[in-house]
Design a protein around this motif. Structure first.
Motif, PDB file in Angstrom:
ATOM      1  N   VAL A   1      11.597  37.741   1.533  1.00 10.56           N
ATOM      2  CA  VAL A   1      12.474  38.088   0.408  1.00 10.56           C
ATOM      3  C   VAL A   1      11.903  39.291  -0.335  1.00 10.56           C
ATOM      4  O   VAL A   1      10.812  39.207  -0.898  1.00 10.56           O
ATOM      5  CB  VAL A   1      12.610  36.888  -0.542  1.00 10.56           C
TER       6      VAL A   1
ATOM      7  N   SER B   1       6.692  36.461  -1.278  1.00  9.95           N
ATOM      8  CA  SER B   1       7.072  35.534  -0.211  1.00  9.95           C
ATOM      9  C   SER B   1       6.137  35.794   0.954  1.00  9.95           C
ATOM     10  O   SER B   1       5.624  36.904   1.144  1.00  9.95           O
ATOM     11  CB  SER B   1       8.535  35.709   0.196  1.00  9.95           C
TER      12      SER B   1
ATOM     13  N   VAL C   1      18.082  32.696  -3.501  1.00 10.97           N
ATOM     14  CA  VAL C   1      17.030  32.990  -2.518  1.00 10.97           C
ATOM     15  C   VAL C   1      17.303  32.309  -1.173  1.00 10.97           C
ATOM     16  O   VAL C   1      16.939  32.819  -0.114  1.00 10.97           O
ATOM     17  CB  VAL C   1      15.663  32.535  -3.090  1.00 10.97           C
TER      18      VAL C   1
ATOM     19  N   ILE D   1      18.401  34.067   2.149  1.00 11.94           N
ATOM     20  CA  ILE D   1      17.408  34.949   2.781  1.00 11.94           C
ATOM     21  C   ILE D   1      16.312  34.117   3.448  1.00 11.94           C
ATOM     22  O   ILE D   1      15.969  34.326   4.603  1.00 11.94           O
ATOM     23  CB  ILE D   1      16.790  35.919   1.756  1.00 11.94           C
ATOM     24  N   ARG D   2      15.794  33.121   2.741  1.00  9.36           N
ATOM     25  CA  ARG D   2      14.690  32.357   3.334  1.00  9.36           C
ATOM     26  C   ARG D   2      15.174  31.543   4.528  1.00  9.36           C
ATOM     27  O   ARG D   2      14.417  31.242   5.440  1.00  9.36           O
ATOM     28  CB  ARG D   2      14.005  31.474   2.306  1.00  9.36           C
TER      29      ARG D   2
END
Lengths: 174, 192
Positions: A88, A93, A160, A163-164
């Motif tokens: 991220v 991250s 988030v 994306i993760r």
């Protein structure tokens, strides 16, 4: 004299061996317990993206409530493992690999990746890997891969997640 | 037969002594004791293949999956700055300044390293919550009762400990943590 000392010497030698043996075995045993606990809810060789940590929801000792975790318990017995992720951007991250002895075998963070997608292959010594791919050789077949993403506030989790959740573990043909 | 039993007995005693001592040290050992800064302790080799056998065993029990120091420094405090064990019945003022890291947080755990349930579901304070004007001098209250401003509930009447995480440490924090300053922890009033 020897008759008196011999029993004490036996106790001392066995105690010393047992002491170091217990210390040496503990990390392997505790890692196996953690893997066993994880694999009840997180399949092996797949990333599971866990919700924000709370006291009622702790998958490992000393979790950080400021991080979102994704876990991939791995087993290289069937072949190397390809790990891909997009770290991220703009917030801490990382992807880290811990082997069966609990040692950190690999870690990359968002600053080091500088926006580029990550692709790395985890393999045992002697396992064939695709050419031109970053490869991490590990000594043990099992361990845990962890993705950490910083949350300044728990409400950021929803933003988030997309994306993760791009992080993937995939067994390559052995 | 009697002699055989005697030697077997001695071996059992040796095994019990050695493994008992090891288990006791793993259960009671600090999470990296080779650097002390006020009430905080940390280890230089946590999470790496260079960790000694005892550190690795303690970290496996009390801080599994800890990152190596280049990525994160972990400091743990089980006492206040005067050396008294941290108690969930008491109020504490934790006061600090700039911490040389990309991001830091302080989290409250029980002595086993687990988050303690509390009705606010609040367990930590991170650098992102420190108001910009207070980055050089901030105070976080810790205690059993709700408090205005920055605070962490203890959630227990029992002992607790704090873990300070400094991700992507910089400067002396990265090179030699024995030379840095870390937050002080000052005890206030305690419940009976």
């Amino acid at each position: 004299m020897i008759r008196r000392i011999a029993p004490l010497a036996v106790v001392a030698v066995v105690a010393l061996g047992s002491y170091y043996g217990t210390l040496a075995a503990a990390p392997y045993g505790l890692m196996r317990l953690a893997e066993a606990k994880l694999t009840k809810t997180a399949p092996v060789n797949h990333f599971t993206h866990t919700p924000p940590v709370r006291a009622e929801r702790q998958f490992v000792v000393r979790p950080s409530p400021d991080l979102l975790y994704s876990v991939c318990p791995y087993d290289l017995t069937a072949g190397p493992l390809e790990v891909t992720a997009v770290l991220v951007p703009g917030r801490y991250s990382s992807i880290s690999v811990f082997d069966a002895r609990t040692d950190n075998a690999y870690v990359r963070n968002d600053e080091e990746m500088a926006g580029k997608p990550m692709r790395v292959v985890l393999a045992l010594e002697g396992q064939a890997v695709p050419a031109g791919v970053e490869t991490v050789r590990v000594r043990y077949a099992t361990g845990i891969i962890l993705q950490r993403v910083l949350l300044a506030d728990p409400s950021e989790a929803a933003a988030v997640d997309p994306i993760r959740e791009k992080a993937q573990c995939r067994t390559l043909a052995g | 037969m009697k002699a055989v039993l005697k030697w077997v007995g001695l071996i059992v005693v040796g095994l019990a002594l050695g493994s008992g001592l090891a288990v006791w040290q793993i259960r009671t050992g600090g999470l990296g004791n080779d650097v002390r800064v006020g009430p905080w302790t940390t280890g230089r080799d946590v999470g790496t293949a260079d960790a000694d056998i005892k550190t690795r065993a303690i970290v496996a029990l009390r801080g599994l999956l800890a990152l190596p120091a280049k990525e994160a420094r972990y400091f743990t405090a089980a006492t206040d700055s005067a050396g008294a064990p941290l108690s969930g019945k008491c109020r504490y003022a934790m006061t600090g300044g700039d911490i040389a890291a990309r991001w830091w947080s302080v989290t409250l755990y029980d002595r086993g390293g687990w988050l303690i349930p509390n009705r606010w579901s609040r367990y930590s304070i991170g650098s992102a919550r420190i108001p910009a004007g207070q980055a050089e001098h901030w105070t976080v209250q810790i205690g059993p009762d709700e408090q205005p401003g920055l605070w962490i509930p203890t959630g227990t009447d029992g002992p607790f400990e704090l873990t300070l995480r400094a991700y992507r440490p910089q400067g002396e924090m990265a090179r030699d943590p024995s030379r840095i300053s870390l937050p002080t922890i000052t005890k206030g009033e305690c419940r009976p």
